[in-house]
Scaffold this motif. Structure first.
Motif, mmCIF file in Angstrom:
data_model
loop_
_atom_site.group_PDB
_atom_site.id
_atom_site.type_symbol
_atom_site.label_atom_id
_atom_site.label_comp_id
_atom_site.label_asym_id
_atom_site.label_seq_id
_atom_site.Cartn_x
_atom_site.Cartn_y
_atom_site.Cartn_z
ATOM 1 N N ALA A 1 2.960 -22.813 -15.662
ATOM 2 C CA ALA A 1 2.357 -22.936 -16.995
ATOM 3 C C ALA A 1 2.419 -21.605 -17.738
ATOM 4 N N LEU A 2 2.520 -21.693 -19.064
ATOM 5 C CA LEU A 2 2.536 -20.525 -19.934
ATOM 6 C C LEU A 2 1.365 -20.613 -20.909
ATOM 7 N N TYR A 3 0.875 -19.437 -21.318
ATOM 8 C CA TYR A 3 -0.262 -19.371 -22.238
ATOM 9 C C TYR A 3 0.051 -18.336 -23.315
ATOM 10 N N GLY A 4 -0.158 -18.714 -24.573
ATOM 11 C CA GLY A 4 0.184 -17.832 -25.674
ATOM 12 C C GLY A 4 -1.033 -17.328 -26.423
ATOM 13 N N PRO A 5 -1.084 -16.012 -26.751
ATOM 14 C CA PRO A 5 -2.174 -15.442 -27.533
ATOM 15 C C PRO A 5 -1.915 -15.633 -29.031
ATOM 16 N N GLU A 6 -2.628 -14.887 -29.874
ATOM 17 C CA GLU A 6 -2.327 -14.873 -31.307
ATOM 18 C C GLU A 6 -0.846 -14.539 -31.485
ATOM 19 N N HIS A 7 -0.198 -15.207 -32.423
ATOM 20 C CA HIS A 7 1.239 -15.075 -32.721
ATOM 21 C C HIS A 7 2.118 -15.862 -31.756
ATOM 22 N N GLY A 8 1.558 -16.388 -30.669
ATOM 23 C CA GLY A 8 2.302 -17.287 -29.798
ATOM 24 C C GLY A 8 3.138 -16.605 -28.733
ATOM 25 N N VAL A 9 3.619 -17.387 -27.777
ATOM 26 C CA VAL A 9 4.456 -16.879 -26.693
ATOM 27 C C VAL A 9 5.748 -16.298 -27.237
ATOM 28 N N ARG A 10 6.282 -16.891 -28.297
ATOM 29 C CA ARG A 10 7.538 -16.429 -28.879
ATOM 30 C C ARG A 10 7.322 -15.536 -30.100
ATOM 31 N N GLY A 11 6.052 -15.267 -30.478
ATOM 32 C CA GLY A 11 5.756 -14.313 -31.538
ATOM 33 C C GLY A 11 6.117 -14.783 -32.930
ATOM 34 N N ASP A 12 6.066 -16.097 -33.171
ATOM 35 C CA ASP A 12 6.550 -16.617 -34.446
ATOM 36 C C ASP A 12 5.442 -17.063 -35.393
ATOM 37 N N ALA A 13 4.197 -16.638 -35.143
ATOM 38 C CA ALA A 13 3.084 -17.003 -36.021
ATOM 39 C C ALA A 13 2.468 -15.753 -36.631
ATOM 40 N N GLN A 14 2.099 -15.831 -37.922
ATOM 41 C CA GLN A 14 1.518 -14.687 -38.610
ATOM 42 C C GLN A 14 0.070 -14.460 -38.158
#
Length: 414
Positions: A87-100
């Motif tokens: 499993a993967l977990y994403g912080p602010e901006h997401g795992v791939r860094g595509d959110a402002q």
């Protein structure tokens, strides 16, 4: 049934903390193009991984989770024959860094690996039992920027709480503090102003690595999780990120360079005012301004203060988004001329005070209370409004800062 691997991790921790560089290694740390600093992910993968055998592994990461060859930690762990990444977990901006900044992130399936990706910056900021049902060990691998009001370290703290509640060991794959590990600056956050941009009473510039913060959070703020820090090799506290020779991946969309990380403890405070902090430009946090500012006047006033390690150039710019989007704004660009002497928090407070004093009919603190959350107290805004000097404000928080510095020493591992 989940079982703790404390007794296995304890022996690994002992092994991972005994990684001081030899004299030969120390002499070559900052020479040449090849990175001599090895981050936690590389230390982990070069060690005996028998303690992970048969364990289902969850990973909290983003694009900064890479090795020296810029290969993603996700891929490194997923492709490793002795690791079962589930499993993967994403912080602010997401795992791939595509959110402002501030933009909610939804959970989804990772295209490359087919693994579930659970958002920790959406409906919940803390992993739920359902998110952790297929995980026996939870890893954290994210590059921090060294400033209290950056959300990744609180994603880590909430994940540590969830790990404790679900009897799951928590492992931090350590990374450098990009602005160095020596300086500690700014007011210590007062608990009544805690938020996701400042969860615990630490100073604005803490001078710690993510792993060191995990140890401090776990003990001082009574999380009491089963935490292991996988140390870096060859990192020294005096190092900036450039000294490591590691590839720099922007930790978030508005943190594009190492220079950005150095000015962030100063100009990140601008977010709590009606002055643009440079979002929507090619130099976020290095450019600050507003339509009502006279750029030459502000630059002259700031340069006359003779603040250490920084100079100011008058500029005009038009942000493409965020504050004053589409409107010509005037202000200054910060040039950090000496990183070792630069006093980021003093500089940030001085900028805000000068703009406040020069343009009293136009300057405003935002009504959202965001400045109080960023600075970590409710009194400093009042003091600026009263005309109190920056020197006097710094004296007021000096004692708490020194008290924290003493406490901090117990958790330093480099």
């Amino acid at each position: 049934m989940k079982k703790t691997v404390s007794f296995i991790l304890a022996s690994f921790l002992m092994m991972s903390t005994l990684t001081a560089a030899s004299p030969a290694e120390e002499r070559t740390v900052t020479k040449g193009k090849k990175a001599s600093v090895k981050t936690g992910i590389e230390t982990l993968l070069s060690s005996n991984l028998s303690w992970l055998k048969g364990k289902r592994v969850g990973l909290i990461t983003n694009p900064t989770g890479i090795d020296a060859n810029m290969k993603s930690s996700v891929d490194l762990l997923f492709e490793h024959p002795n690791i079962k990444l589930t499993a993967l977990y994403g912080p602010e901006h997401g795992v791939r860094g595509d959110a402002q900044a501030g933009e909610g992130v939804e959970s989804y399936t990772d295209e490359k690996t087919g693994l579930p990706v659970y958002s920790l910056y959406g409906k919940t900021r803390k992993p739920t039992p359902e998110m952790l049902k297929n995980v026996d060990v939870l890893l954290f691998d994210i590059q921090d920027v060294g400033t209290r009001y950056y959300t990744y370290i609180y994603t880590m703290a909430y994940a540590m709480e969830a790990a404790k509640e679900n009897n799951i060991p928590f492992v931090v794959l350590d990374r450098p503090n990009p602005i160095g590990g020596l300086k500690v600056e700014g007011p210590v956050l007062e608990p009544e102003h805690a938020s996701f941009v400042g969860l615990y009473p630490i100073p604005l510039r803490h001078g710690m690595t993510t792993g060191e913060l995990a140890k401090l959070f776990n003990k001082e703020f009574h999380i009491n999780a089963d935490v292991t820090v996988i140390k870096m090799k060859n990192w020294k506290r005096s190092m900036t990120f450039d000294d490591t020779k590691l590839p720099f991946v922007l930790p978030s969309p508005n943190m594009p360079t190492v220079d950005s990380t150095f000015v962030y403890p100063a100009t990140g405070l601008i977010e709590g005012t009606n002055v643009s902090e440079g979002r929507g430009t090619t130099k976020p946090f290095e450019l600050i301004g507003a339509p009502y500012i006279n750029s030459s006047e502000l630059a002259d006033h700031l340069n006359k203060l003779k603040l250490k390690g920084v100079q100011f150039r008058p500029v005009s710019f038009t942000p493409t988004f965020s504050k004053h989007a589409g409107t010509l704004s005037h202000g200054v660009q910060l040039y950090v001329t000496d990183r070792s002497s630069f006093e980021a928090v003093k500089t940030g407070l001085s900028i805000i005070k000068e703009i406040h004093d020069l343009y009293p009919n136009d300057f405003e603190f935002l009504q959202t209370g965001s400045f109080d959350k960023l600075i970590g107290n409710g009194w400093m805004k009042e003091e600026i409004n009263k005309g109190t000097s920056v020197k006097h404000m710094m004296k007021r928080y000096h004692h708490d800062l020194k008290t924290f510095e003493k406490k901090r020493k117990k958790y330093l591992i480099y």
